[in-house]
Design an enzyme around this catalytic site. Structure first.
Site, PDB file in Angstrom:
ATOM      1  N   GLN A 168      43.878  45.503  49.336  1.00  0.00           N
ATOM      2  CA  GLN A 168      44.095  46.667  48.477  1.00  0.00           C
ATOM      3  C   GLN A 168      43.120  47.799  48.773  1.00  0.00           C
ATOM      4  O   GLN A 168      43.291  48.925  48.269  1.00  0.00           O
ATOM      5  CB  GLN A 168      43.962  46.254  47.015  1.00  0.00           C
ATOM      6  CG  GLN A 168      42.562  45.850  46.595  1.00  0.00           C
ATOM      7  CD  GLN A 168      42.502  45.238  45.208  1.00  0.00           C
ATOM      8  OE1 GLN A 168      42.863  44.096  45.014  1.00  0.00           O
ATOM      9  NE2 GLN A 168      42.049  46.045  44.243  1.00  0.00           N
ATOM     10  N   CYS A 220      45.114  45.590  42.276  1.00  0.00           N
ATOM     11  CA  CYS A 220      45.114  44.130  42.433  1.00  0.00           C
ATOM     12  C   CYS A 220      46.342  43.482  41.802  1.00  0.00           C
ATOM     13  O   CYS A 220      46.900  42.531  42.337  1.00  0.00           O
ATOM     14  CB  CYS A 220      43.839  43.534  41.860  1.00  0.00           C
ATOM     15  SG  CYS A 220      43.578  43.855  40.106  1.00  0.00           S
ATOM     16  N   HIS A 235      40.467  41.625  37.135  1.00  0.00           N
ATOM     17  CA  HIS A 235      41.058  41.425  38.459  1.00  0.00           C
ATOM     18  C   HIS A 235      42.187  40.415  38.374  1.00  0.00           C
ATOM     19  O   HIS A 235      42.131  39.474  37.570  1.00  0.00           O
ATOM     20  CB  HIS A 235      39.983  40.933  39.432  1.00  0.00           C
ATOM     21  CG  HIS A 235      40.368  40.970  40.878  1.00  0.00           C
ATOM     22  ND1 HIS A 235      40.907  42.084  41.480  1.00  0.00           N
ATOM     23  CD2 HIS A 235      40.288  40.021  41.856  1.00  0.00           C
ATOM     24  CE1 HIS A 235      41.126  41.832  42.763  1.00  0.00           C
ATOM     25  NE2 HIS A 235      40.760  40.586  43.006  1.00  0.00           N
ATOM     26  N   ASN A 281      43.041  36.091  47.473  1.00  0.00           N
ATOM     27  CA  ASN A 281      42.620  37.401  46.978  1.00  0.00           C
ATOM     28  C   ASN A 281      43.320  38.499  47.786  1.00  0.00           C
ATOM     29  O   ASN A 281      44.103  38.224  48.699  1.00  0.00           O
ATOM     30  CB  ASN A 281      41.097  37.539  47.075  1.00  0.00           C
ATOM     31  CG  ASN A 281      40.546  38.621  46.185  1.00  0.00           C
ATOM     32  OD1 ASN A 281      41.265  39.253  45.407  1.00  0.00           O
ATOM     33  ND2 ASN A 281      39.251  38.883  46.284  1.00  0.00           N
TER      34      ASN A 281
END
Length: 484
Positions: free
Chosen positions: A106, A112, A404, A425
């Site tokens: 990102q 996110c 997040h 992630n």
């Protein structure tokens, strides 16, 4: 898309009150502080400062700590190497089959939630179309989310036009008219309204990968528009409000189009060309809505959020003034125990299903290690004092909230119980595990607030709570209104 605002009845908020465990914490802290200082000096007198300095330096460990902490990052000094070596194990006996490929990034944006959701989606389209790698365009959803959030903000401004400009509500609205963050139900609204496109159809732009300049421009235009709409809404020309608002949204559209690129409209024809993992070429003509409804094979509307908010009882919650698409799906949270979140997540992973989750990622973790673990950093050892707030108290005092969104793609079970979790992630192939994290189960307990599941994996009781639509309303300033 772009529905107008209407006057609404203010909801009755669900109160959050302290309980006996808060009183117990205060007593424990008071005991730790020891005897009351009987000195009649002012608390920060020179006498006290001299005494405190002498007491601090009397301990040789503190003299060593002074040298260490003044020349190194705190987390490097309090890191527990043995615990890190023990807990940072990248092995899992339950893994999602098609996870990864590619590890997304990102970059310098707060997208996110769009990356986490499309990282879930990509595993389904990869499996369905036999792809080695695939990435949806996060920028496509980003464009329409910002446009819709601008309309959402201006509608809230119109609704609150009778409020004083320095009221808590208006100041809350003005603080951040729109931002990059979002929630699962906002994703549902976007994909149902606008669909999805491959990243090859609508790639990132300079302002999507580094969004601060765009946000500054859009937010200040929206604040400017808000002042105009507040004035107009209370004037004799209030009937002109919707027309003026539409012209304002046209300006926002222009800004977004010039910085993010002109996206396809939901019913525009697009062409997706790709090779499957066997090397066969395919060309598909469809629309963004067709990508979502026909090619993906995933119905996002059938999924809902389980949250762990120990301040509140089990039930269905929503957050006042929180949303993106006017008239769309509200934010829905089924509050329950942390064990119920884990049970649903494990069932999903065992069924080869990645799990969208929301957490407070900035606590007890290190990106270069790819580790999230409360036992790997010992503040008591370094400072002679520890942090004693529990999860509920951190929420009550503003210490913690969802910051997040990521994706669970594996779990390691011992005797049927989770020990550690594998996390995908969206910060690129960085760190010890090349874009993945190892998350200890204790960290899950303390800093995971949300997972997204479905009727297939949640208990009947939790599903019935979700289907009841009997909401308890949290105020707009509640930490559960934080956008990942």
């Amino acid at each position: 898309m772009g529905s107008q605002a209407s006057k609404i009845v203010e909801p009755k908020y669900t109160p959050v009150r302290s309980t006996n465990d808060d009183d117990e914490l205060l007593l424990k802290l008071q005991a730790r502080l020891g005897q009351q200082d009987e000195s009649k000096d002012a608390p920060l007198s020179l006498s006290n400062l001299s005494k405190w300095e002498a007491n601090l330096l009397a301990d040789p460990k503190n003299r060593l700590a002074l040298n260490c902490f003044t020349s190194h990052d705190i987390t490097e000094i309090v890191a527990q190497t043995a615990a890190i070596n023990l807990d940072n194990v990248d092995l899992f006996n339950v893994n999602v089959k098609f996870e990864g490929a590619p590890i997304t990034n990102q970059k310098s944006s707060g997208r996110c939630w769009l990356f986490a959701s499309t990282n879930v989606f990509k595993e389904f389209i990869k499996a369905k179309h036999q792809l080695e790698s695939f990435e949806f365009s996060q920028n496509y959803l980003f464009f329409y989310d910002k446009l819709e959030k601008s309309n959402w903000f201006l509608n809230r401004i119109i609704e609150s036009a009778d409020e004083e400009i320095d009221s808590r509500l208006v100041q809350y609205l003005m603080q951040t008219p729109e931002n990059d963050g979002g929630q699962w139900d906002m994703v549902v609204n976007l994909v149902k309204t606008y669909g999805l496109v491959p990243k090859s159809v609508y790639p990132d732009s300079a302002s999507s990968i580094n969004s601060s300049g765009l946000n500054y421009l859009v937010n200040n235009k929206l604040r400017e528009f808000a002042l105009v709409l507040r004035k107009l809404s209370t004037s004799e020309k209030s009937e002109d409000v919707e027309g003026v608002k539409t012209s304002m949204l046209n300006e926002i559209f222009n800004i977004l189009a010039l910085t993010l690129g002109l996206p396809p409209k939901p019913d525009d024809e697009i062409t997706w060309e790709y090779k499957d993992k066997f090397g066969n070429f395919h060309s598909v003509k469809t629309t963004p809505l067709g990508v979502y409804s026909d090619l993906l094979g995933f119905d996002a509307a059938k999924y809902f959020s389980l949250i762990h908010d120990p301040r509140n009882t089990e039930g269905l919650y929503t957050v006042d003034k929180l949303g993106n698409i006017e008239g769309g799906k509200p934010i829905e949270y089924v509050n329950t125990s942390i064990d119920n979140l884990k049970q649903a997540a494990i069932a999903m992973l065992q069924a080869n299903h990645p799990v969208f989750f929301g957490c407070d990622v900035g606590k007890f973790g290190k990106t270069d290690l790819g580790l999230l673990d409360v036992d790997s950093w010992d503040y008591q050892l370094g400072f002679g004092t520890d942090m004693h707030l529990n999860k509920k108290q951190r929420l009550m005092t503003g210490s913690s909230q969802m910051t997040h969104a990521m994706v669970l793609v594996g779990v390691h079970l011992v005797d049927g119980k989770p020990v550690r979790w594998k996390v995908e992630n969206s910060w690129g192939e960085y760190g010890a595990h090349k874009g993945y994290y190892v998350m200890s189960d204790k960290w899950f307990d303390e800093y995971v607030f949300q997972i997204v599941t479905s009727e297939r994996f949640a208990t009947t009781k939790l599903t019935d709570i979700w289907k009841s639509k009997d909401y308890k309303v949290l105020p707009y300033y509640d930490p559960m209104g934080a956008l990942a």
